[in-house]
Motif scaffolding. Structure first.
Motif, PDB file in Angstrom:
ATOM      1  N   MET A 143      -5.317  27.512  53.233  1.00 29.77           N
ATOM      2  CA  MET A 143      -4.344  28.577  53.061  1.00 29.77           C
ATOM      3  C   MET A 143      -4.621  29.326  51.762  1.00 29.77           C
ATOM      4  SD  MET A 143      -0.289  28.289  52.633  1.00 29.77           S
ATOM      5  CE  MET A 143       0.522  29.653  51.890  1.00 29.77           C
ATOM      6  N   ASP A 144      -4.301  30.560  51.788  1.00 28.25           N
ATOM      7  CA  ASP A 144      -4.498  31.439  50.643  1.00 28.25           C
ATOM      8  C   ASP A 144      -3.139  31.802  50.059  1.00 28.25           C
ATOM      9  OD1 ASP A 144      -5.936  33.075  48.919  1.00 28.25           O
ATOM     10  OD2 ASP A 144      -5.920  34.772  50.288  1.00 28.25           O
ATOM     11  N   ILE A 145      -3.066  31.927  48.751  1.00 29.70           N
ATOM     12  CA  ILE A 145      -1.834  32.387  48.110  1.00 29.70           C
ATOM     13  C   ILE A 145      -1.667  33.863  48.462  1.00 29.70           C
ATOM     14  CG2 ILE A 145      -0.709  32.860  45.897  1.00 29.70           C
ATOM     15  CD1 ILE A 145      -0.831  29.929  46.560  1.00 29.70           C
ATOM     16  N   GLN A 146      -0.551  34.222  49.053  1.00 28.99           N
ATOM     17  CA  GLN A 146      -0.296  35.594  49.456  1.00 28.99           C
ATOM     18  C   GLN A 146       0.812  36.262  48.648  1.00 28.99           C
ATOM     19  OE1 GLN A 146      -1.977  37.343  51.995  1.00 28.99           O
ATOM     20  NE2 GLN A 146      -3.371  35.604  51.937  1.00 28.99           N
ATOM     21  N   THR A 147       1.761  35.468  48.138  1.00 24.73           N
ATOM     22  CA  THR A 147       2.925  36.059  47.482  1.00 24.73           C
ATOM     23  C   THR A 147       3.114  35.509  46.072  1.00 24.73           C
ATOM     24  OG1 THR A 147       4.484  34.374  48.249  1.00 24.73           O
ATOM     25  CG2 THR A 147       4.118  36.261  49.719  1.00 24.73           C
ATOM     26  N   LYS A 148       3.870  36.256  45.289  1.00 19.39           N
ATOM     27  CA  LYS A 148       4.203  35.818  43.934  1.00 19.39           C
ATOM     28  C   LYS A 148       4.989  34.504  43.989  1.00 19.39           C
ATOM     29  CE  LYS A 148       6.789  38.726  41.551  1.00 19.39           C
ATOM     30  NZ  LYS A 148       7.278  39.732  40.568  1.00 19.39           N
ATOM     31  N   GLN A 149       5.873  34.369  44.967  1.00 22.84           N
ATOM     32  CA  GLN A 149       6.669  33.148  45.121  1.00 22.84           C
ATOM     33  C   GLN A 149       5.774  31.945  45.400  1.00 22.84           C
ATOM     34  OE1 GLN A 149       9.811  32.572  44.511  1.00 22.84           O
ATOM     35  NE2 GLN A 149       9.718  30.447  45.160  1.00 22.84           N
ATOM     36  N   GLN A 150       4.777  32.088  46.250  1.00 22.35           N
ATOM     37  CA  GLN A 150       3.850  30.992  46.523  1.00 22.35           C
ATOM     38  C   GLN A 150       3.083  30.596  45.274  1.00 22.35           C
ATOM     39  OE1 GLN A 150       1.669  32.756  49.776  1.00 22.35           O
ATOM     40  NE2 GLN A 150       2.631  31.350  51.240  1.00 22.35           N
TER      41      GLN A 150
ATOM     42  N   ILE B  98       1.735  30.165  35.188  1.00 20.45           N
ATOM     43  CA  ILE B  98       0.791  31.141  35.752  1.00 20.45           C
ATOM     44  C   ILE B  98       0.254  32.028  34.629  1.00 20.45           C
ATOM     45  CG2 ILE B  98       0.478  33.107  37.303  1.00 20.45           C
ATOM     46  CD1 ILE B  98       2.816  31.956  38.975  1.00 20.45           C
ATOM     47  N   ALA B  99       1.154  32.516  33.796  1.00 18.84           N
ATOM     48  CA  ALA B  99       0.747  33.392  32.692  1.00 18.84           C
ATOM     49  C   ALA B  99      -0.256  32.686  31.788  1.00 18.84           C
ATOM     50  CB  ALA B  99       1.978  33.836  31.896  1.00 18.84           C
TER      51      ALA B  99
ATOM     52  N   LEU C 130      -3.673  32.378  33.510  1.00 21.88           N
ATOM     53  CA  LEU C 130      -4.399  33.644  33.650  1.00 21.88           C
ATOM     54  C   LEU C 130      -4.572  34.375  32.326  1.00 21.88           C
ATOM     55  CD1 LEU C 130      -2.769  35.006  36.929  1.00 21.88           C
ATOM     56  CD2 LEU C 130      -4.903  33.751  36.674  1.00 21.88           C
ATOM     57  N   GLU C 131      -4.009  33.794  31.256  1.00 19.33           N
ATOM     58  CA  GLU C 131      -4.059  34.401  29.930  1.00 19.33           C
ATOM     59  C   GLU C 131      -3.472  35.810  29.933  1.00 19.33           C
ATOM     60  OE1 GLU C 131      -8.051  33.966  28.449  1.00 19.33           O
ATOM     61  OE2 GLU C 131      -7.883  31.788  28.412  1.00 19.33           O
ATOM     62  N   ILE C 132      -2.292  35.915  30.560  1.00 16.58           N
ATOM     63  CA  ILE C 132      -1.541  37.159  30.586  1.00 16.58           C
ATOM     64  C   ILE C 132      -0.098  36.848  30.194  1.00 16.58           C
ATOM     65  CG2 ILE C 132      -3.023  38.215  32.340  1.00 16.58           C
ATOM     66  CD1 ILE C 132      -0.856  37.575  34.419  1.00 16.58           C
ATOM     67  N   THR C 133       0.739  37.864  30.086  1.00 15.04           N
ATOM     68  CA  THR C 133       2.135  37.641  29.730  1.00 15.04           C
ATOM     69  C   THR C 133       2.994  37.471  30.983  1.00 15.04           C
ATOM     70  OG1 THR C 133       2.697  39.981  29.758  1.00 15.04           O
ATOM     71  CG2 THR C 133       1.855  39.080  27.666  1.00 15.04           C
TER      72      THR C 133
ATOM     73  N   ILE D  78       3.313  39.488  34.914  1.00 12.41           N
ATOM     74  CA  ILE D  78       3.609  38.897  36.218  1.00 12.41           C
ATOM     75  C   ILE D  78       4.848  39.549  36.832  1.00 12.41           C
ATOM     76  CG2 ILE D  78       4.294  36.771  37.410  1.00 12.41           C
ATOM     77  CD1 ILE D  78       2.543  35.274  35.346  1.00 12.41           C
ATOM     78  N   SER D  79       5.825  39.877  36.000  1.00 10.83           N
ATOM     79  CA  SER D  79       7.044  40.500  36.527  1.00 10.83           C
ATOM     80  C   SER D  79       6.752  41.852  37.176  1.00 10.83           C
ATOM     81  CB  SER D  79       8.094  40.654  35.430  1.00 10.83           C
ATOM     82  OG  SER D  79       7.740  41.692  34.535  1.00 10.83           O
ATOM     83  N   GLN D  80       5.628  42.464  36.836  1.00 10.42           N
ATOM     84  CA  GLN D  80       5.252  43.753  37.411  1.00 10.42           C
ATOM     85  C   GLN D  80       4.453  43.611  38.701  1.00 10.42           C
ATOM     86  OE1 GLN D  80       3.612  46.465  34.486  1.00 10.42           O
ATOM     87  NE2 GLN D  80       4.877  45.529  32.901  1.00 10.42           N
ATOM     88  N   TRP D  81       4.043  42.395  39.039  1.00 10.70           N
ATOM     89  CA  TRP D  81       3.310  42.183  40.284  1.00 10.70           C
ATOM     90  C   TRP D  81       4.218  42.470  41.468  1.00 10.70           C
ATOM     91  CZ3 TRP D  81       0.870  36.627  39.725  1.00 10.70           C
ATOM     92  CH2 TRP D  81      -0.143  36.645  38.766  1.00 10.70           C
ATOM     93  N   PRO D  82       3.676  43.026  42.542  1.00 12.77           N
ATOM     94  CA  PRO D  82       4.468  43.143  43.780  1.00 12.77           C
ATOM     95  C   PRO D  82       4.629  41.752  44.399  1.00 12.77           C
ATOM     96  CG  PRO D  82       2.206  43.849  44.168  1.00 12.77           C
ATOM     97  CD  PRO D  82       2.323  43.565  42.685  1.00 12.77           C
ATOM     98  N   GLU D  83       5.619  41.581  45.255  1.00 16.58           N
ATOM     99  CA  GLU D  83       5.831  40.271  45.889  1.00 16.58           C
ATOM    100  C   GLU D  83       4.608  39.866  46.710  1.00 16.58           C
ATOM    101  OE1 GLU D  83       7.101  36.605  46.893  1.00 16.58           O
ATOM    102  OE2 GLU D  83       7.882  37.873  45.313  1.00 16.58           O
ATOM    103  N   HIS D  84       4.048  40.790  47.494  1.00 11.36           N
ATOM    104  CA  HIS D  84       2.826  40.504  48.256  1.00 11.36           C
ATOM    105  C   HIS D  84       1.648  40.908  47.380  1.00 11.36           C
ATOM    106  CE1 HIS D  84       4.830  39.332  51.909  1.00 11.36           C
ATOM    107  NE2 HIS D  84       5.696  40.301  51.659  1.00 11.36           N
ATOM    108  N   LEU D  85       0.905  39.914  46.936  1.00 11.78           N
ATOM    109  CA  LEU D  85      -0.120  40.127  45.918  1.00 11.78           C
ATOM    110  C   LEU D  85      -1.357  40.823  46.466  1.00 11.78           C
ATOM    111  CD1 LEU D  85       0.079  36.621  44.204  1.00 11.78           C
ATOM    112  CD2 LEU D  85       1.188  38.752  43.487  1.00 11.78           C
ATOM    113  N   PRO D  86      -1.890  41.785  45.723  1.00 10.14           N
ATOM    114  CA  PRO D  86      -3.171  42.397  46.105  1.00 10.14           C
ATOM    115  C   PRO D  86      -4.302  41.376  45.952  1.00 10.14           C
ATOM    116  CG  PRO D  86      -2.220  43.497  44.163  1.00 10.14           C
ATOM    117  CD  PRO D  86      -1.307  42.389  44.538  1.00 10.14           C
ATOM    118  N   LYS D  87      -5.381  41.615  46.653  1.00 10.84           N
ATOM    119  CA  LYS D  87      -6.506  40.675  46.683  1.00 10.84           C
ATOM    120  C   LYS D  87      -7.007  40.316  45.284  1.00 10.84           C
ATOM    121  CE  LYS D  87     -11.068  39.906  48.740  1.00 10.84           C
ATOM    122  NZ  LYS D  87     -11.234  38.731  47.984  1.00 10.84           N
TER     123      LYS D  87
END
Length: 67
Positions: free
Chosen positions: A1-8, A19-20, A23-26, A30-39
């Motif tokens: 299975m692949d991670i598809q959503t921010k919730q997953q 997660i932050a 990925l070495e991000i803030t 992450i709060s700016q990510w859409p729920e369905h994550l781009p590839k």
């Protein structure tokens, strides 16, 4: 299975803070990510999960529904 959503991703890592850190991000980024994550984001999350040995837990996450 692949991670598809921010919730997953959150369910896999436990928290958005984890997660932050992975990925070495803030958390704000992450709060700016859409729920369905781009590839591009999905790939980064999967790589970080792989590096931390979390991929065995992916099979336990619910499958996302395609809209």
């Amino acid at each position: 299975m692949d991670i598809q959503t921010k919730q997953q991703a959150r369910e896999l890592f436990g928290t958005y803070t984890a997660i932050a850190g992975a990925l070495e991000i803030t958390k704000g980024a992450i709060s700016q990510w859409p729920e369905h994550l781009p590839k591009k984001i999905r790939d980064r999350v999967m790589w970080a999960a792989h590096k931390r040995g979390l991929l065995d837990e992916i099979r336990d996450l619910p499958s996302s529904k395609k809209e």
